[in-house]
Enzyme design. Sequence first.
Site, PDB file in Angstrom:
ATOM      1  N   ILE A  21      38.763   9.128  21.756  1.00 27.51           N
ATOM      2  CA  ILE A  21      40.194   8.861  21.586  1.00 27.51           C
ATOM      3  C   ILE A  21      41.003   9.532  22.689  1.00 27.51           C
ATOM      4  CG2 ILE A  21      42.159   9.373  20.073  1.00 27.51           C
ATOM      5  CD1 ILE A  21      40.136   8.851  17.733  1.00 27.51           C
ATOM      6  N   TYR A 170      34.364  20.649   9.621  1.00 27.59           N
ATOM      7  CA  TYR A 170      35.085  19.908  10.658  1.00 27.59           C
ATOM      8  C   TYR A 170      36.395  19.355  10.107  1.00 27.59           C
ATOM      9  CZ  TYR A 170      36.449  15.906  13.500  1.00 27.59           C
ATOM     10  OH  TYR A 170      37.179  15.009  14.232  1.00 27.59           O
ATOM     11  N   LYS A 174      40.358  20.179  11.238  1.00 33.47           N
ATOM     12  CA  LYS A 174      41.372  19.196  11.626  1.00 33.47           C
ATOM     13  C   LYS A 174      42.603  19.301  10.721  1.00 33.47           C
ATOM     14  CE  LYS A 174      40.815  16.639  14.548  1.00 33.47           C
ATOM     15  NZ  LYS A 174      41.067  16.797  16.009  1.00 33.47           N
TER      16      LYS A 174
END
Length: 304
Positions: A21, A170, A174
Amino acid sequence: MSQIPSAADRVYLVTGGNAGIGYFTAEQLAGTGATVVLGSRSTERAGAAMGAIRARVPGARVRSVALDLADLGSLRGTAESLETEHLDAVVLNAGVLREGLERTETRDGNEVHFGTNHLGHFALTHWLLPLLEAAPSARVVTVGSFAAKSERLDLDDPQSRAGYRAKRVYARSKLAQMYFGLELDRRLRAGGSTVSSVVVHPGGALDSLTPSRPPVHVRRAGTVLRGAAAALVLQGKHAGARPAVRAVLDPRVAGGELWGPRVFGLRGRPRRERLWAQLEDADTARRLWEASAELTGVAPACGV
């Protein structure tokens, strides 16, 4: 946005801009005529990404800077090496996802996901703020994850020493980034800063639905077939980059907002979303900020 406005006099930094991204964010921003800086740990991968961008965007003004978010002591040098008098936006995109069963740490002794994805960006923002303040109306755009929507932070164990599971850790890292982006905006506004902070997420973005950008990404025929069914509800990483690009470029996007894909938060054009329930908890955001300042030894001096 139906048309991307020109930004020829602007400078943007995209962390992790050499792949995924981050790459597509950088490519789309380069199409505005802006100078786009790719923050990357690998000089070789950054060079490949810059070549791919120049092949797609004739005349692209793109360069790279060494960036290792897992090494807190290096981040001041990264900011200084940008060699610019102002920074109009930073896209805090870079992140690691370690699939192993064993918990690992950064060289600073922080759990690798929390330490890289959140604490690294927290500290980097501290060093970038003078450059952001020097721009007329700069933006910090934090790229979260749809995977974080079902998570909650455990501030009694932010380093995930108990019950370690990589994908959960993870997602929580975020989520921590998203809390940071929102708390940063509150503090910027309280300090009278001209900088604003926006949080975005890419929805469901898969490699199998992502167009080729050799040598950065090569989409093979078998992958295309396997991804056909997923295309009904998910999208490629080129589309997943659009909320971040919108947040950088659209003057109608305001600080403290959350942007993601239009269709169930998974695919489609960017739109403003209601803040997720857990993200409305300003007390958790404040506590995370304080813990992050203690762990990094710095804190973004908002409005200074």
